[in-house]
Design a protein around this motif. Sequence first.
Motif, PDB file in Angstrom:
ATOM      1  N   LYS A  71       8.387 -85.991 155.650  1.00  0.00           N
ATOM      2  CA  LYS A  71       8.195 -87.212 154.835  1.00  0.00           C
ATOM      3  C   LYS A  71       8.397 -86.918 153.351  1.00  0.00           C
ATOM      4  O   LYS A  71       9.158 -87.603 152.669  1.00  0.00           O
ATOM      5  CB  LYS A  71       6.776 -87.781 155.046  1.00  0.00           C
ATOM      6  CG  LYS A  71       6.462 -88.271 156.453  1.00  0.00           C
ATOM      7  CD  LYS A  71       5.147 -89.017 156.505  1.00  0.00           C
ATOM      8  CE  LYS A  71       3.966 -88.143 156.095  1.00  0.00           C
ATOM      9  NZ  LYS A  71       3.698 -87.052 157.065  1.00  0.00           N
ATOM     10  N   SER A  72       7.676 -85.915 152.877  1.00  0.00           N
ATOM     11  CA  SER A  72       7.763 -85.602 151.445  1.00  0.00           C
ATOM     12  C   SER A  72       9.174 -85.181 151.075  1.00  0.00           C
ATOM     13  O   SER A  72       9.702 -85.571 150.026  1.00  0.00           O
ATOM     14  CB  SER A  72       6.766 -84.497 151.088  1.00  0.00           C
ATOM     15  OG  SER A  72       5.466 -84.871 151.475  1.00  0.00           O
ATOM     16  N   THR A  73       9.774 -84.424 151.974  1.00  0.00           N
ATOM     17  CA  THR A  73      11.153 -83.999 151.729  1.00  0.00           C
ATOM     18  C   THR A  73      12.057 -85.218 151.564  1.00  0.00           C
ATOM     19  O   THR A  73      12.860 -85.301 150.626  1.00  0.00           O
ATOM     20  CB  THR A  73      11.652 -83.143 152.921  1.00  0.00           C
ATOM     21  OG1 THR A  73      10.710 -82.090 153.152  1.00  0.00           O
ATOM     22  CG2 THR A  73      13.022 -82.560 152.638  1.00  0.00           C
ATOM     23  N   PHE A  83       7.142 -84.480 145.175  1.00  0.00           N
ATOM     24  CA  PHE A  83       5.973 -84.332 146.053  1.00  0.00           C
ATOM     25  C   PHE A  83       6.002 -82.953 146.713  1.00  0.00           C
ATOM     26  O   PHE A  83       7.079 -82.389 146.936  1.00  0.00           O
ATOM     27  CB  PHE A  83       5.957 -85.422 147.133  1.00  0.00           C
ATOM     28  CG  PHE A  83       5.739 -86.801 146.597  1.00  0.00           C
ATOM     29  CD1 PHE A  83       4.550 -87.110 145.916  1.00  0.00           C
ATOM     30  CD2 PHE A  83       6.696 -87.795 146.754  1.00  0.00           C
ATOM     31  CE1 PHE A  83       4.356 -88.391 145.415  1.00  0.00           C
ATOM     32  CE2 PHE A  83       6.501 -89.070 146.253  1.00  0.00           C
ATOM     33  CZ  PHE A  83       5.325 -89.374 145.583  1.00  0.00           C
ATOM     34  N   ASP A  84       4.792 -82.454 147.008  1.00  0.00           N
ATOM     35  CA  ASP A  84       4.702 -81.134 147.636  1.00  0.00           C
ATOM     36  C   ASP A  84       5.305 -81.165 149.039  1.00  0.00           C
ATOM     37  O   ASP A  84       5.092 -82.120 149.789  1.00  0.00           O
ATOM     38  CB  ASP A  84       3.233 -80.704 147.744  1.00  0.00           C
ATOM     39  CG  ASP A  84       2.653 -80.394 146.376  1.00  0.00           C
ATOM     40  OD1 ASP A  84       3.448 -80.332 145.406  1.00  0.00           O
ATOM     41  OD2 ASP A  84       1.426 -80.250 146.280  1.00  0.00           O
ATOM     42  N   VAL A  85       6.011 -80.131 149.320  1.00  0.00           N
ATOM     43  CA  VAL A  85       6.629 -79.989 150.646  1.00  0.00           C
ATOM     44  C   VAL A  85       6.088 -78.710 151.270  1.00  0.00           C
ATOM     45  O   VAL A  85       5.862 -77.719 150.577  1.00  0.00           O
ATOM     46  CB  VAL A  85       8.167 -79.907 150.509  1.00  0.00           C
ATOM     47  CG1 VAL A  85       8.812 -79.437 151.814  1.00  0.00           C
ATOM     48  CG2 VAL A  85       8.725 -81.256 150.098  1.00  0.00           C
ATOM     49  N   MET A 111       4.728 -93.809 147.159  1.00  0.00           N
ATOM     50  CA  MET A 111       3.458 -93.240 147.613  1.00  0.00           C
ATOM     51  C   MET A 111       3.682 -92.320 148.809  1.00  0.00           C
ATOM     52  O   MET A 111       4.360 -92.675 149.768  1.00  0.00           O
ATOM     53  CB  MET A 111       2.488 -94.352 147.990  1.00  0.00           C
ATOM     54  CG  MET A 111       2.089 -95.201 146.786  1.00  0.00           C
ATOM     55  SD  MET A 111       0.506 -95.978 147.013  1.00  0.00           S
ATOM     56  CE  MET A 111       0.859 -96.905 148.471  1.00  0.00           C
ATOM     57  N   ASP A 112       3.103 -91.147 148.719  1.00  0.00           N
ATOM     58  CA  ASP A 112       3.220 -90.157 149.786  1.00  0.00           C
ATOM     59  C   ASP A 112       1.818 -89.857 150.303  1.00  0.00           C
ATOM     60  O   ASP A 112       0.884 -89.688 149.520  1.00  0.00           O
ATOM     61  CB  ASP A 112       3.857 -88.887 149.217  1.00  0.00           C
ATOM     62  CG  ASP A 112       4.216 -87.896 150.319  1.00  0.00           C
ATOM     63  OD1 ASP A 112       4.265 -88.311 151.502  1.00  0.00           O
ATOM     64  OD2 ASP A 112       4.435 -86.713 149.986  1.00  0.00           O
ATOM     65  N   VAL A 113       1.694 -89.845 151.615  1.00  0.00           N
ATOM     66  CA  VAL A 113       0.374 -89.587 152.188  1.00  0.00           C
ATOM     67  C   VAL A 113       0.355 -88.177 152.759  1.00  0.00           C
ATOM     68  O   VAL A 113       1.264 -87.785 153.487  1.00  0.00           O
ATOM     69  CB  VAL A 113       0.059 -90.601 153.305  1.00  0.00           C
ATOM     70  CG1 VAL A 113      -1.322 -90.325 153.890  1.00  0.00           C
ATOM     71  CG2 VAL A 113       0.136 -92.019 152.767  1.00  0.00           C
ATOM     72  N   GLU A 114      -0.647 -87.415 152.373  1.00  0.00           N
ATOM     73  CA  GLU A 114      -0.789 -86.068 152.924  1.00  0.00           C
ATOM     74  C   GLU A 114      -2.053 -85.988 153.751  1.00  0.00           C
ATOM     75  O   GLU A 114      -3.160 -86.164 153.227  1.00  0.00           O
ATOM     76  CB  GLU A 114      -0.860 -85.021 151.794  1.00  0.00           C
ATOM     77  CG  GLU A 114       0.461 -84.794 151.079  1.00  0.00           C
ATOM     78  CD  GLU A 114       1.536 -84.187 151.982  1.00  0.00           C
ATOM     79  OE1 GLU A 114       1.224 -83.754 153.116  1.00  0.00           O
ATOM     80  OE2 GLU A 114       2.712 -84.177 151.552  1.00  0.00           O
ATOM     81  N   GLY A 115      -1.883 -85.795 155.037  1.00  0.00           N
ATOM     82  CA  GLY A 115      -3.065 -85.584 155.886  1.00  0.00           C
ATOM     83  C   GLY A 115      -3.125 -84.125 156.262  1.00  0.00           C
ATOM     84  O   GLY A 115      -2.789 -83.255 155.462  1.00  0.00           O
TER      85      GLY A 115
HETATM   86 MG    MG Z   1       4.142 -84.280 152.817  1.00  0.00          MG
END
Ligand code: MG
Length: 691
Positions: A71-73, A83-85, A111-115
């Motif tokens: 996703k972040s990529t 965003f962090d990958v 918006m990026d969601v990191e779970g």
């Molecule tokens: Mg991510």
Amino acid sequence: STAQEPVVAPAASASTQLTSGKAGMDAKLQVVDENQEFTKQLDGHMKDWKLAEAGFSYDVVAVFGSQSTGKSTLLNRLFGTKFDVMNENERRQTTKGIWMSKGEDMPVLVMDVEGTDGRERGEDQDFERKSALFSIAVAEVLIVNIWEHQVGLYQGANMGLLKTVFEVNLALFLAAKEKGKVAGTSQDKTLLLFVIRDHIGATPLANLQNTLTADLNRLWDGLSKPAGLESCVITTFFDLAFVTLPHKLLQPENFESEIKGLRKRFTDPEHEGYVFQPKYHKRIPADGISQYMGTIWDAVVTNKDLDFPTQQELLAQFRCDEIANVAFAAFVEAIKAFGGSAGVGKLVKGLGVSMEQARSAALVSFDTAASRYHSGVYSRKRLELLSKLNSTLSPLFLSHLKNLHKLVLKDFRKSIQDGLKADGYDFAQVVKETTEKAEEEFRKGAKEVTLEETGWSSEETEGQLREDMVAIADLLRVEETKKMVMVIERNIKKQFAETVELSLNKPSKEMWDKILSTFKDALAKAEEAYIRKATSFNCTPTENEEALTSLRRRSWLALRAKIDEQTAESIMLVKLKLLFEDQFRYDDEGVPRVWKPEDDIDAIFKKAKEAVLALIPLYSRIAPSDPSNSFTLPSSTSVDATTPEEGEFDFPSTLIILTDTKADDLSSRFRREADAYYLEAKRSMVSSISQ
Ligand code: MG
Ligand code: GDP
């Protein structure tokens, strides 16, 4: 290919991480942190991103899908974000939370969601659910990121999340419906953009799309729908779009080129499949997005019902208040420049224009930002602001009116006084013209400062002004009338003065007839002169009657004064002596007598003396021989008189010139004087004999 992606230590505590030397623009913000707290820095970032003033000209996109599905990529490639990958070598975890960044060269909030990995843990599912809820509340476009091999796996992880999204959406619109909104109206729609990753190419997109659509419909049909929404289909709330991407590692060139194509759907409104259609926009003005997102997140976290209409109204109230406060503060500063007093009785020049400018500047500033919010709230807050502006300006208006009143009144008095200097002025005309001019001046001045939409009125002050002008005119009229009466009186005095002197010097039976008829003629002329003048004074009949009474009485008293002057004891004595001398010292031919022995001094003396003494009663009382010459005035016993001539007045007593005592006194003094003449005559005869 991941070389340019920074390695960020998981321990990084700052919620903002700068990934390049350029501060601000490149920054990504952890809008929701590990502790599920919403950031307080979004406003600052909106400014840094130059989006704070964007109004509705910005878009929001969010992504969701399983962990480590690239996703972040994808976001970084599409939007130029940082965003962090997950690092491929270390498989280190990225920092949990919801991250936000601005798309490169585009007004898009990403918006990026990191779970965390491993959906089995309940806690993580909960966060995923919350972030999905949040995303759907604020984003126009939701990117649903899935592997190609997940397509058709109805029980797959993504399906569970989508079920949540659908359920949440139904609940949201039920709430909205209760507020009177029609479900599925265009701006309630969200675009679900399915990005199918690692697409090998064996199965064409159309097939994948069909499979996914069928699964989604099955999912939708399985939901228990709230009453009233039974007939809704997915597309009532969502538009669906599908796109595939090749494997990033196996087909890096294809991956990059297709990403470029996909990017156009986010940047170019002319491009086919452009995603940011107006109907998806959540209509939250950019300057309210921070407040709005914070409230939505709080509602999500505390499991409160998400009720968009109410949220938007609350947001509108909050923001409209803030915007109004800013506008009002600037307004207060602005009116300091002209709001001071110009000094007692002085007018602030151009006050009306200045007030209007300050007020409309405040309203324009308010309207620009606030009109984007909920229209009912906006209109209400605008009225509140307007009335606050008006009541702040009101004291300036009132003190201006007060000063205007004073000035106009001052001018009025002066103009009338100037007008009265002119020859042959007409008092009533002067007053009428000056009053009209003053009223016009006041009205013009008042109109200049009476702003629209204030309910301000200058009528009361104008009424007061009118009363004051009438009072001044009345006062001046009384003064002028008095002056006029005095002039008339002076004239009348001149007219009878000579007659009085001559008549009293030559006493006769007709003496009073002459005096009285001269007086009456003069008085008649005076009254005529008064009436002629008085018409221009607009005097009332009562006032005229009073003035005439006063004129008659004062004239009469002036006559009396003249008579008194001529009949003062010493003067009377001289008069009597002269009259006596005429008879005693001169013979009938008017030749001075030289006393001779044969002259009967005693008889001549007695005759002359008796003749003169007989004149005293004639002088004692004003009494014409012919009754037609008599003059009379009504007596009065008024007690509320303000001037002596209007007070108690007993006419008959004014007819008495010499009281009996005075007459006796005068007689005896005259006798003594006459005796002296007699002795002198005797002596002169003795001496002439002895010679
Ligand atoms: Mg991510
Ligand atoms: P996220 O957790 O969904 O945000 O995934 P990341 O973007 O952090 O990527 C997770 C891992 O998947 C990283 O090692 C990436 O290099 C890798 N990755 C990124 N894109 C792709 C892709 O298109 N295909 C495959 N197979 N791996 C990818």
